[in-house]
Scaffold this motif. Sequence first.
Motif, mmCIF file in Angstrom:
data_model
loop_
_atom_site.group_PDB
_atom_site.id
_atom_site.type_symbol
_atom_site.label_atom_id
_atom_site.label_comp_id
_atom_site.label_asym_id
_atom_site.label_seq_id
_atom_site.Cartn_x
_atom_site.Cartn_y
_atom_site.Cartn_z
ATOM 1 N N LEU A 16 0.859 -1.188 0.000
ATOM 2 C CA LEU A 16 0.000 0.000 0.000
ATOM 3 C C LEU A 16 0.892 1.233 0.000
ATOM 4 O O LEU A 16 1.667 1.451 0.931
ATOM 5 N N VAL A 17 0.782 2.033 -1.038
ATOM 6 C CA VAL A 17 1.663 3.190 -1.204
ATOM 7 C C VAL A 17 1.346 4.298 -0.209
ATOM 8 O O VAL A 17 2.219 5.019 0.253
ATOM 9 N N GLY A 18 0.053 4.435 0.146
ATOM 10 C CA GLY A 18 -0.383 5.564 0.969
ATOM 11 C C GLY A 18 -1.014 6.604 0.060
ATOM 12 O O GLY A 18 -1.924 6.304 -0.709
ATOM 13 N N ILE A 19 -0.536 7.841 0.132
ATOM 14 C CA ILE A 19 -1.006 8.901 -0.763
ATOM 15 C C ILE A 19 0.041 9.071 -1.852
ATOM 16 O O ILE A 19 1.092 9.677 -1.618
ATOM 17 N N PRO A 20 -0.181 8.520 -3.057
ATOM 18 C CA PRO A 20 0.848 8.575 -4.097
ATOM 19 C C PRO A 20 1.184 10.008 -4.495
ATOM 20 O O PRO A 20 0.304 10.838 -4.714
ATOM 21 N N GLY A 21 2.487 10.292 -4.553
ATOM 22 C CA GLY A 21 2.945 11.627 -4.898
ATOM 23 C C GLY A 21 3.144 12.537 -3.705
ATOM 24 O O GLY A 21 3.730 13.614 -3.821
ATOM 25 N N LEU A 22 2.629 12.115 -2.549
ATOM 26 C CA LEU A 22 2.750 12.945 -1.339
ATOM 27 C C LEU A 22 3.453 12.166 -0.222
ATOM 28 O O LEU A 22 3.213 12.422 0.960
ATOM 29 N N GLU A 23 4.328 11.242 -0.597
ATOM 30 C CA GLU A 23 5.002 10.416 0.402
ATOM 31 C C GLU A 23 5.819 11.254 1.387
ATOM 32 O O GLU A 23 5.920 10.915 2.569
ATOM 33 N N GLU A 24 6.388 12.359 0.905
ATOM 34 C CA GLU A 24 7.198 13.210 1.780
ATOM 35 C C GLU A 24 6.354 13.934 2.824
ATOM 36 O O GLU A 24 6.870 14.376 3.855
ATOM 37 N N GLN A 25 5.082 14.071 2.546
ATOM 38 C CA GLN A 25 4.175 14.779 3.479
ATOM 39 C C GLN A 25 3.346 13.820 4.332
ATOM 40 O O GLN A 25 2.418 14.252 5.021
ATOM 41 N N HIS A 26 3.664 12.536 4.307
ATOM 42 C CA HIS A 26 2.863 11.548 5.045
ATOM 43 C C HIS A 26 2.765 11.873 6.531
ATOM 44 O O HIS A 26 1.699 11.689 7.141
ATOM 45 N N MET A 27 3.849 12.338 7.127
ATOM 46 C CA MET A 27 3.825 12.624 8.558
ATOM 47 C C MET A 27 2.835 13.741 8.880
ATOM 48 O O MET A 27 2.110 13.681 9.878
ATOM 49 N N TRP A 28 2.787 14.763 8.018
ATOM 50 C CA TRP A 28 1.846 15.863 8.241
ATOM 51 C C TRP A 28 0.413 15.418 7.947
ATOM 52 O O TRP A 28 -0.521 15.805 8.650
ATOM 53 N N ILE A 29 0.252 14.608 6.903
ATOM 54 C CA ILE A 29 -1.085 14.126 6.554
ATOM 55 C C ILE A 29 -1.652 13.254 7.665
ATOM 56 O O ILE A 29 -2.872 13.193 7.871
ATOM 57 N N SER A 30 -0.778 12.599 8.421
ATOM 58 C CA SER A 30 -1.247 11.707 9.483
ATOM 59 C C SER A 30 -1.955 12.463 10.602
ATOM 60 O O SER A 30 -2.775 11.876 11.319
ATOM 61 N N ILE A 31 -1.668 13.752 10.758
ATOM 62 C CA ILE A 31 -2.261 14.529 11.866
ATOM 63 C C ILE A 31 -3.782 14.608 11.739
ATOM 64 O O ILE A 31 -4.503 14.263 12.690
ATOM 65 N N PRO A 32 -4.339 15.065 10.583
ATOM 66 C CA PRO A 32 -5.813 15.057 10.488
ATOM 67 C C PRO A 32 -6.408 13.655 10.535
ATOM 68 O O PRO A 32 -7.528 13.473 11.031
ATOM 69 N N PHE A 33 -5.676 12.651 10.054
ATOM 70 C CA PHE A 33 -6.152 11.267 10.158
ATOM 71 C C PHE A 33 -6.304 10.876 11.621
ATOM 72 O O PHE A 33 -7.328 10.304 12.018
#
Length: 314
Positions: A16-33
Amino acid sequence: MVNLNHTSISHTIFILVGIPGLEEQHMWISIPFLISYLTAIIGNSLLIYIIVTERSLHEPMYLFLSMLAAADIVLSTTTVPKSLSIFWFNAREISLGGCITQLFFIHSTYVMESGFLLVMAFDRYIAICYPLRYNMILTNLVTGNIGLAVLLRSIGTIFPIIFLLTRLTFCKNNILPHTSCEHIGLAKYACADIRVNIWYGVFVLLITIVMDIILIATSYGLLLRAVFRIPSRDARHKALNTCGSHVCVIALFYVPGIFTFLTQRFGRHIPPHIHILLANVCALAPPMLNPIIYGVKTKQIRDKLVHVVFPRQK
């Protein structure tokens, strides 16, 4: 060079890639999740607790609401923890069995939530159009049987997907550009013909989600016709106000899903990460906001919540 027969390869582990194209921002994206997940779990657990412990809320409307809240908890728990593990620990691997299990719970919970929204619309129709017969029609036994029927419908319609997927050999790829598993998203990597999967998916969509939308619209059409025939303006306002929370929840559940469906079918130039983010909004927003909407709009729930959170206040 030896030519490999790729049809003999069947992947049992997927990435599972996660959010393709935004791998560098995964840590920030995890906050609203994380915030959405905690809000959904706490809010829906409180909602269930309040309805179960408050005898005045042991009515069909609130019992159906508690069932919807339980489905919200299942949906959030099925999707968000795996997404967070991808964002935080790069734990992207998932077995074929785990993937099929996850998508079974995701799809069946969506169908279940749609079913509960339908029966809640039916509940409001009976309450407003046949108020004197409401308690005779929707007894506790009938309410429980309706809830069981919604559960069995969701399991019965999605369960065949397990067999439709396990019969396939996955030789094309094992990289899933998503945060979670999805029926056709997994099936398209199979070597075999997946037209049965596609047509069954369309069939399930038509007999569940689409049918529910049509019946909900019909129910509210009949309800509004009855309400506007009430001569008293105050009575009309009171009747419409009782439906406000349910209409908000219906819009929150179906509108993002319809928008996501349209962007996937016609938004070919939209970046992939937008599609994935929209799909996650469909999974995150309703479980997080449903208890907030009912907590704000329903006086009985709001008063009991204040008593639970601030027990010394009267």
